[in-house]
Scaffold this active site. Structure first.
Site, PDB file in Angstrom:
ATOM      1  N   TYR A 105     -13.565   3.790   0.792  1.00 52.45           N
ATOM      2  CA  TYR A 105     -14.474   2.620   1.365  1.00 52.45           C
ATOM      3  C   TYR A 105     -14.890   3.049   2.967  1.00 52.45           C
ATOM      4  CZ  TYR A 105     -10.003   1.049   2.465  1.00 52.45           C
ATOM      5  OH  TYR A 105      -8.672   0.802   2.902  1.00 52.45           O
ATOM      6  N   LYS A 160       3.498   1.365  -3.958  1.00 60.47           N
ATOM      7  CA  LYS A 160       2.774   0.526  -4.875  1.00 60.47           C
ATOM      8  C   LYS A 160       3.821   0.917  -5.946  1.00 60.47           C
ATOM      9  CE  LYS A 160      -2.035   0.286  -3.662  1.00 60.47           C
ATOM     10  NZ  LYS A 160      -3.342   0.459  -3.964  1.00 60.47           N
ATOM     11  N   THR A 171       0.742  -1.242  -0.014  1.00 60.60           N
ATOM     12  CA  THR A 171      -0.234   0.002  -0.030  1.00 60.60           C
ATOM     13  C   THR A 171       1.019   1.077   0.126  1.00 60.60           C
ATOM     14  OG1 THR A 171      -2.036   1.011   0.771  1.00 60.60           O
ATOM     15  CG2 THR A 171      -0.416   0.065   2.434  1.00 60.60           C
ATOM     16  N   GLY A 226      -2.656   8.591  -9.366  1.00 66.03           N
ATOM     17  CA  GLY A 226      -1.834   7.917  -8.564  1.00 66.03           C
ATOM     18  C   GLY A 226      -1.981   6.514  -8.942  1.00 66.03           C
ATOM     19  N   ASP A 270      -5.831  -4.512  -7.885  1.00 64.84           N
ATOM     20  CA  ASP A 270      -6.768  -3.427  -7.966  1.00 64.84           C
ATOM     21  C   ASP A 270      -7.471  -3.411  -9.457  1.00 64.84           C
ATOM     22  OD1 ASP A 270      -6.289  -2.519  -5.550  1.00 64.84           O
ATOM     23  OD2 ASP A 270      -4.611  -0.969  -6.152  1.00 64.84           O
TER      24      ASP A 270
HETATM   25  P1  NAP Z   1      -1.689   7.777  -4.521  1.00 63.18           P
HETATM   26  O1  NAP Z   1      -1.026   6.871  -5.240  1.00 63.18           O
HETATM   27  O2  NAP Z   1      -1.254   8.303  -3.324  1.00 63.18           O
HETATM   28  O3  NAP Z   1      -2.669   8.552  -5.423  1.00 63.18           O
HETATM   29  C1  NAP Z   1      -3.561   9.434  -4.951  1.00 63.18           C
HETATM   30  C2  NAP Z   1      -3.584  10.746  -6.004  1.00 63.18           C
HETATM   31  O4  NAP Z   1      -4.968  11.412  -5.514  1.00 63.18           O
HETATM   32  C3  NAP Z   1      -2.353  11.439  -6.090  1.00 63.18           C
HETATM   33  O5  NAP Z   1      -1.935  10.762  -7.196  1.00 63.18           O
HETATM   34  C4  NAP Z   1      -2.921  12.763  -6.507  1.00 63.18           C
HETATM   35  O6  NAP Z   1      -3.284  13.063  -7.950  1.00 63.18           O
HETATM   36  C5  NAP Z   1      -4.500  12.513  -6.110  1.00 63.18           C
HETATM   37  N1  NAP Z   1      -4.316  13.499  -4.675  1.00 63.18           N
HETATM   38  C6  NAP Z   1      -3.822  13.216  -3.218  1.00 63.18           C
HETATM   39  N2  NAP Z   1      -4.105  14.211  -2.476  1.00 63.18           N
HETATM   40  C7  NAP Z   1      -5.150  14.826  -2.859  1.00 63.18           C
HETATM   41  C8  NAP Z   1      -5.541  16.122  -2.613  1.00 63.18           C
HETATM   42  N3  NAP Z   1      -5.665  16.484  -1.135  1.00 63.18           N
HETATM   43  N4  NAP Z   1      -6.533  16.734  -3.178  1.00 63.18           N
HETATM   44  C9  NAP Z   1      -6.801  16.375  -4.525  1.00 63.18           C
HETATM   45  N5  NAP Z   1      -5.898  15.289  -5.243  1.00 63.18           N
HETATM   46  C10 NAP Z   1      -5.350  14.577  -4.319  1.00 63.18           C
HETATM   47  O7  NAP Z   1      -2.993   6.646  -3.624  1.00 63.18           O
HETATM   48  P2  NAP Z   1      -3.598   5.184  -4.187  1.00 63.18           P
HETATM   49  O8  NAP Z   1      -2.758   4.072  -3.961  1.00 63.18           O
HETATM   50  O9  NAP Z   1      -3.866   5.645  -5.730  1.00 63.18           O
HETATM   51  O10 NAP Z   1      -5.013   5.403  -3.460  1.00 63.18           O
HETATM   52  C11 NAP Z   1      -5.834   6.676  -3.729  1.00 63.18           C
HETATM   53  C12 NAP Z   1      -7.180   6.096  -2.901  1.00 63.18           C
HETATM   54  O11 NAP Z   1      -7.804   5.135  -3.416  1.00 63.18           O
HETATM   55  C13 NAP Z   1      -6.944   5.963  -1.332  1.00 63.18           C
HETATM   56  O12 NAP Z   1      -8.060   6.657  -0.644  1.00 63.18           O
HETATM   57  C14 NAP Z   1      -6.989   4.505  -1.330  1.00 63.18           C
HETATM   58  O13 NAP Z   1      -7.379   4.355  -0.032  1.00 63.18           O
HETATM   59  C15 NAP Z   1      -7.946   4.247  -2.169  1.00 63.18           C
HETATM   60  N6  NAP Z   1      -8.018   2.771  -2.788  1.00 63.18           N
HETATM   61  C16 NAP Z   1      -9.053   1.859  -2.764  1.00 63.18           C
HETATM   62  C17 NAP Z   1      -8.751   0.713  -3.214  1.00 63.18           C
HETATM   63  C18 NAP Z   1     -10.198  -0.193  -3.152  1.00 63.18           C
HETATM   64  O14 NAP Z   1     -10.067  -1.490  -3.209  1.00 63.18           O
HETATM   65  N7  NAP Z   1     -11.251   0.344  -2.854  1.00 63.18           N
HETATM   66  C19 NAP Z   1      -7.742   0.092  -3.926  1.00 63.18           C
HETATM   67  C20 NAP Z   1      -6.711   1.087  -3.987  1.00 63.18           C
HETATM   68  C21 NAP Z   1      -6.737   2.407  -3.507  1.00 63.18           C
HETATM   69  P3  NAP Z   1      -2.684  14.538  -8.402  1.00 63.18           P
HETATM   70  O15 NAP Z   1      -1.541  14.785  -7.777  1.00 63.18           O
HETATM   71  O16 NAP Z   1      -2.695  14.075  -9.973  1.00 63.18           O
HETATM   72  O17 NAP Z   1      -3.703  15.339  -8.286  1.00 63.18           O
END
Ligand code: NAP
Length: 255
Positions: A217, A76, A72, A137, A112
């Site tokens: 979630y 990742k 996580t 992300g 995912d």
């Molecule tokens: P990540 O790699 O950190 O990416 C999140 C993206 O969201 C960043 O690249 C950024 O994109 C944007 N972001 C971050 N903070 C922000 C803010 N304050 N305002 C606006 N945009 C913001 O994280 P991730 O692994 O992709 O996970 C993202 C979310 O999905 C988390 O909440 C995680 O728990 C959830 N998730 C859920 C599942 C599931 O199975 N349901 C699976 C994976 C992840 P920009 O810089 O381009 O704006």
């Protein structure tokens, strides 16, 4: 004299989660409950809050019974450099959330994608043709991969676009938003404990023709989803995706 039989206790097959910090974890709870419910007595699931992705090598040396890991935030993408070439991460995705450990070899997967595809596809109506993907992300990469696979046109939205095809939130006025009918939130906005935040969108442009999917979630209904539901849109949170990706990891570790 009675025969003495020595029983050597079978070491538990160990699985776990790497990330940092790891204050709460869905995966730990899910697998611990699964092992108990399904009477899988030879397995355990642990949390490994490592401070650098390179600590994985030491982790594997220290825990020889470690057979699989989930990955996580923030590793990742960073973990990719430690994976074998035989990894099965779809082309175009630079993110791994599941590792099968074979000796010193780490085989990477992205479950995912499977979780998102299986939970998203049944929601699609014939008019759901164009999507906005909020965030760029690791999870967004899985979402984008699936949208391409399904032939759904999409635009990514970022706070700081690095490519010309990606737009800013400030580009999304009411007229622009109405060009779409699917919005997928892959940002952590709205996630517990910051439940009063949501992606900055002109929500008044949303209609009952929209589908809003939030990868978050916890809480079950984020502010993003509530605002969509108030406009009559179909909504879906990330819980089913999470369960599907966990079960896919389990299949991989046992394959
Ligand atoms: P990540 O790699 O950190 O990416 C999140 C993206 O969201 C960043 O690249 C950024 O994109 C944007 N972001 C971050 N903070 C922000 C803010 N304050 N305002 C606006 N945009 C913001 O994280 P991730 O692994 O992709 O996970 C993202 C979310 O999905 C988390 O909440 C995680 O728990 C959830 N998730 C859920 C599942 C599931 O199975 N349901 C699976 C994976 C992840 P920009 O810089 O381009 O704006």
């Amino acid at each position: 004299m009675a025969d003495i039989v020595f029983f050597q206790s079978t070491p538990l097959r160990t699985f776990g989660l790497i990330g940092y910090p790891l204050s709460h974890s869905f995966s730990e709870k899910y697998f611990t409950e699964k092992f108990s419910r399904e009477q899988i007595n030879d397995c355990r699931y642990e949390l490994y809050p490592i401070r650098s992705v390179d600590e994985v090598k030491q982790l594997i040396r220290s825990f020889p019974h470690l057979k699989g890991l989930n990955v996580t935030i923030p590793y990742k993408q960073q973990i990719i450099k430690l994976l074998t070439d035989a990894s099965e991460i779809p082309e175009g995705i630079r993110a791994c959330n599941c590792i099968k450990i074979e000796g010193k070899i780490l085989i990477g997967y992205n479950t995912d994608c499977i979780g998102f595809e299986k939970s998203f596809t049944p929601l699609l109506q014939p008019h759901h043709k164009k999507a906005l993907v909020l965030g760029t992300g690791g999870a967004a990469a899985a979402v984008v991969y699936v949208l391409k696979k399904l032939g759904i046109n999409f635009t990514s939205v970022s706070r700081s676009p690095l490519q010309s095809s990606v737009i800013k939130y400030s580009d999304l006025n009411e007229k622009k938003l109405k060009e779409y009918n699917i919005i997928i939130n892959t940002t952590p906005l709205g996630m517990y404990p910051q439940t009063d935040s949501c992606p900055p969108l002109p929500y008044q442009a949303i209609t009952e023709k929209f589908l809003l999917y939030d990868l978050v979630y916890n809480p079950a209904q984020t502010l993003f989803l509530s605002k969509g539901a108030a406009k009559g849109a179909a909504i879906k949170n990330g819980e089913e995706m999470l369960i599907l990706q966990a079960e896919e990891s389990w299949k991989i570790w046992n394959s």
